[in-house]
Design a protein around this motif. Sequence first.
Motif, PDB file in Angstrom:
ATOM      1  N   LYS A  80      65.637  55.845  67.963  1.00 13.44           N
ATOM      2  CA  LYS A  80      64.661  56.556  67.142  1.00 13.44           C
ATOM      3  C   LYS A  80      65.341  57.625  66.285  1.00 13.44           C
ATOM      4  O   LYS A  80      65.016  57.801  65.128  1.00 13.44           O
ATOM      5  CB  LYS A  80      63.601  57.216  68.036  1.00 13.44           C
ATOM      6  CG  LYS A  80      63.201  56.404  69.245  1.00 13.44           C
ATOM      7  CD  LYS A  80      62.366  55.181  68.899  1.00 13.44           C
ATOM      8  CE  LYS A  80      62.274  54.253  70.101  1.00 13.44           C
ATOM      9  NZ  LYS A  80      61.275  53.258  70.072  1.00 13.44           N
ATOM     10  N   TYR A 117      57.645  61.752  59.680  1.00 11.56           N
ATOM     11  CA  TYR A 117      56.763  61.501  60.838  1.00 11.56           C
ATOM     12  C   TYR A 117      55.721  62.614  60.956  1.00 11.56           C
ATOM     13  O   TYR A 117      54.574  62.377  61.291  1.00 11.56           O
ATOM     14  CB  TYR A 117      57.576  61.412  62.124  1.00 11.56           C
ATOM     15  CG  TYR A 117      58.417  60.145  62.256  1.00 11.56           C
ATOM     16  CD1 TYR A 117      57.871  58.891  61.992  1.00 11.56           C
ATOM     17  CD2 TYR A 117      59.744  60.199  62.659  1.00 11.56           C
ATOM     18  CE1 TYR A 117      58.633  57.737  62.115  1.00 11.56           C
ATOM     19  CE2 TYR A 117      60.508  59.046  62.795  1.00 11.56           C
ATOM     20  CZ  TYR A 117      59.946  57.820  62.520  1.00 11.56           C
ATOM     21  OH  TYR A 117      60.692  56.682  62.651  1.00 11.56           O
ATOM     22  N   TYR A 173      63.108  60.427  72.306  1.00 11.23           N
ATOM     23  CA  TYR A 173      62.459  61.102  71.164  1.00 11.23           C
ATOM     24  C   TYR A 173      62.822  62.582  71.123  1.00 11.23           C
ATOM     25  O   TYR A 173      62.120  63.366  70.484  1.00 11.23           O
ATOM     26  CB  TYR A 173      60.930  60.942  71.265  1.00 11.23           C
ATOM     27  CG  TYR A 173      60.482  59.500  71.338  1.00 11.23           C
ATOM     28  CD1 TYR A 173      60.270  58.757  70.180  1.00 11.23           C
ATOM     29  CD2 TYR A 173      60.295  58.861  72.566  1.00 11.23           C
ATOM     30  CE1 TYR A 173      59.882  57.423  70.241  1.00 11.23           C
ATOM     31  CE2 TYR A 173      59.913  57.537  72.637  1.00 11.23           C
ATOM     32  CZ  TYR A 173      59.705  56.824  71.476  1.00 11.23           C
ATOM     33  OH  TYR A 173      59.322  55.501  71.542  1.00 11.23           O
ATOM     34  N   ARG A 218      46.617  53.574  71.829  1.00  8.59           N
ATOM     35  CA  ARG A 218      47.808  54.154  71.204  1.00  8.59           C
ATOM     36  C   ARG A 218      47.937  53.717  69.754  1.00  8.59           C
ATOM     37  O   ARG A 218      47.829  52.535  69.443  1.00  8.59           O
ATOM     38  CB  ARG A 218      49.082  53.762  71.953  1.00  8.59           C
ATOM     39  CG  ARG A 218      50.299  54.538  71.450  1.00  8.59           C
ATOM     40  CD  ARG A 218      51.611  53.974  71.947  1.00  8.59           C
ATOM     41  NE  ARG A 218      51.991  52.773  71.222  1.00  8.59           N
ATOM     42  CZ  ARG A 218      53.169  52.175  71.313  1.00  8.59           C
ATOM     43  NH1 ARG A 218      54.086  52.663  72.135  1.00  8.59           N
ATOM     44  NH2 ARG A 218      53.442  51.088  70.629  1.00  8.59           N
ATOM     45  N   TYR A 267      53.592  58.844  68.125  1.00  7.18           N
ATOM     46  CA  TYR A 267      52.406  58.178  68.658  1.00  7.18           C
ATOM     47  C   TYR A 267      51.255  59.164  68.797  1.00  7.18           C
ATOM     48  O   TYR A 267      51.479  60.346  69.089  1.00  7.18           O
ATOM     49  CB  TYR A 267      52.695  57.598  70.044  1.00  7.18           C
ATOM     50  CG  TYR A 267      53.923  56.730  70.100  1.00  7.18           C
ATOM     51  CD1 TYR A 267      53.884  55.419  69.624  1.00  7.18           C
ATOM     52  CD2 TYR A 267      55.120  57.221  70.609  1.00  7.18           C
ATOM     53  CE1 TYR A 267      55.027  54.624  69.669  1.00  7.18           C
ATOM     54  CE2 TYR A 267      56.254  56.431  70.648  1.00  7.18           C
ATOM     55  CZ  TYR A 267      56.205  55.132  70.176  1.00  7.18           C
ATOM     56  OH  TYR A 267      57.335  54.349  70.217  1.00  7.18           O
ATOM     57  N   SER A 309      50.670  48.925  65.983  1.00  7.54           N
ATOM     58  CA  SER A 309      50.862  48.525  67.375  1.00  7.54           C
ATOM     59  C   SER A 309      52.310  48.667  67.867  1.00  7.54           C
ATOM     60  O   SER A 309      52.546  48.667  69.061  1.00  7.54           O
ATOM     61  CB  SER A 309      50.391  47.079  67.574  1.00  7.54           C
ATOM     62  OG  SER A 309      51.168  46.210  66.791  1.00  7.54           O
ATOM     63  N   ARG A 365      51.765  62.157  61.005  1.00  8.00           N
ATOM     64  CA  ARG A 365      50.932  62.667  62.099  1.00  8.00           C
ATOM     65  C   ARG A 365      49.759  63.454  61.527  1.00  8.00           C
ATOM     66  O   ARG A 365      48.609  63.261  61.918  1.00  8.00           O
ATOM     67  CB  ARG A 365      51.769  63.582  63.005  1.00  8.00           C
ATOM     68  CG  ARG A 365      50.914  64.236  64.077  1.00  8.00           C
ATOM     69  CD  ARG A 365      51.512  65.490  64.653  1.00  8.00           C
ATOM     70  NE  ARG A 365      51.654  66.571  63.677  1.00  8.00           N
ATOM     71  CZ  ARG A 365      51.932  67.816  63.981  1.00  8.00           C
ATOM     72  NH1 ARG A 365      52.113  68.152  65.247  1.00  8.00           N
ATOM     73  NH2 ARG A 365      52.075  68.746  63.054  1.00  8.00           N
ATOM     74  N   GLY A 404      56.231  50.359  68.271  1.00 13.25           N
ATOM     75  CA  GLY A 404      57.049  51.579  68.233  1.00 13.25           C
ATOM     76  C   GLY A 404      58.397  51.293  67.605  1.00 13.25           C
ATOM     77  O   GLY A 404      59.417  51.722  68.122  1.00 13.25           O
ATOM     78  N   SER A 426      50.743  53.914  66.768  1.00 10.51           N
ATOM     79  CA  SER A 426      52.118  54.275  66.402  1.00 10.51           C
ATOM     80  C   SER A 426      52.133  54.631  64.921  1.00 10.51           C
ATOM     81  O   SER A 426      51.640  53.860  64.099  1.00 10.51           O
ATOM     82  CB  SER A 426      53.058  53.090  66.661  1.00 10.51           C
ATOM     83  OG  SER A 426      54.253  53.269  65.917  1.00 10.51           O
ATOM     84  N   ASN A 450      56.003  58.868  74.998  1.00  7.72           N
ATOM     85  CA  ASN A 450      55.390  57.646  74.492  1.00  7.72           C
ATOM     86  C   ASN A 450      54.430  57.196  75.594  1.00  7.72           C
ATOM     87  O   ASN A 450      54.896  56.910  76.693  1.00  7.72           O
ATOM     88  CB  ASN A 450      56.472  56.589  74.247  1.00  7.72           C
ATOM     89  CG  ASN A 450      55.893  55.238  73.855  1.00  7.72           C
ATOM     90  OD1 ASN A 450      54.714  55.096  73.635  1.00  7.72           O
ATOM     91  ND2 ASN A 450      56.776  54.237  73.788  1.00  7.72           N
ATOM     92  N   PRO A 451      53.133  57.203  75.447  1.00  6.58           N
ATOM     93  CA  PRO A 451      52.379  57.131  74.197  1.00  6.58           C
ATOM     94  C   PRO A 451      51.681  58.405  73.730  1.00  6.58           C
ATOM     95  O   PRO A 451      50.946  58.336  72.743  1.00  6.58           O
ATOM     96  CB  PRO A 451      51.291  56.121  74.579  1.00  6.58           C
ATOM     97  CG  PRO A 451      50.957  56.491  76.001  1.00  6.58           C
ATOM     98  CD  PRO A 451      52.281  56.889  76.615  1.00  6.58           C
ATOM     99  N   ALA A 493      54.863  54.918  63.148  1.00  6.89           N
ATOM    100  CA  ALA A 493      56.091  54.429  62.509  1.00  6.89           C
ATOM    101  C   ALA A 493      55.683  53.361  61.486  1.00  6.89           C
ATOM    102  O   ALA A 493      56.086  52.201  61.572  1.00  6.89           O
ATOM    103  CB  ALA A 493      57.040  53.868  63.560  1.00  6.89           C
TER     104      ALA A 493
END
Length: 396
Positions: free
Chosen positions: A242, A302, A215, A365, A328, A40, A306, A42, A367, A178-179, A369
């Motif tokens: 970030k 990341y 980002y 969404r 995201y 949930s 993904r 970021g 996240s 984002n998102p 991370a």
Amino acid sequence: MPIADRMVRRVAEFAVVKDMFEEGRRLKERHGADNVYDFSLGNPDLPPPAELRAALRELAQSETLSFGYAPVAGHPPLREALARRLSAEHSVPARPEMIVMTVGAAGALNAVFRALVNPGEEILTPAPYFLGYGSYAFLVDATLKTAPTDRRFHLDPDAVNRALTRQTRVVLINSPNNPTGAIYSAAEIDALGRVLEKASARFGRRIYLVCDEPYRTITFGTLVPPVMKAYPHTIVVNSFSKELSLAGERIGYFAVHPEAEDAGAIVAAGSTANSMHVVNAPGLLQQAVARVLGAAVDVSVYRRRRDMLCEILAAAGYEFNRPEGAFYLFPQSPIPDDVRFTEILKAERILVSPGRAFGTPGYFRISFAVPDQTIRDSRSGFLRAAEQARRGGDAR
Ligand code: PLP
């Protein structure tokens, strides 16, 4: 009421976010943190680059380290280094005196809106959009208006054109987004520049483009095109939250295109607002970041996450666009009610945010991370939730 009337609704809205955090905390207490899959937030979980730790160690030993108030617009060596970097990123000769260091990208957006927007005017942003934008518009008594994006959540310049009015002061874009993880293409940005140029002439007043890009360096093979080059009346907002995993240390900036209409006045107003109405960027971090500009977190982590998540979601039958950047994913909710679907996921101990928090109901969404293990362990929960939505009969 002991608090200002206008705050009552804002507090209630924020309570929804706070409740979500609280709920996550309770679930972790009950089931153990490893058994709750919290997607949930970021909040970047990667360690900052080694160069940053080294710079902080060096600074701690250095005789030149200063803890005094930083210069109003920020530490000059950092602004000079940023001007060189922005010139390369945006293909224009950026200038240090047009850059103001701020308390994160959030501080920059607040200062820029105070500089530009009168009460009652409009800030127009493509949806889905970052949930902070509504609050920043509220603080300047502006209306946040939205324009739809296309099916891939990419910029639709014609839709922006249709949503512009005489009251539009700022068009606010965020790419990588984002998102959604979308990166707006050079063709889309160029077309937006043409739309804003024409609309400014039509309405007889300048519409500014604010490009929020915290980002920018978190991308998976897609180029983030220059924005200042496409439209000179642009203000770029960025931060190190970030890129350097420094979100808690609150360091960012805004940069005004040197050829923007009234560029000098905007820098002066933005810098005054930042210093007097927000708060200056932290001094120690400005000195540290100046020493490591160009270092970044390991983006391949990341990218791996993904790919892992995309594989899980595809196998479970979710509809989604593969993110081009940021961290995201924004899949379609298998049932129209996104809030209800987040409840179904919560029963699987998976925490995500409903799409309506980003101005786009019907989606949610995720996240990424989060550690790889969290993603791996969430697989069966995502699968069961999708199955349950299908069995429930109100699936799309
Ligand atoms: N803009 C976007 C799109 C974000 O996602 C965030 C934070 O997540 C911010 C602005 C605020 O960034 P900062 O932490 O640098 O204030």
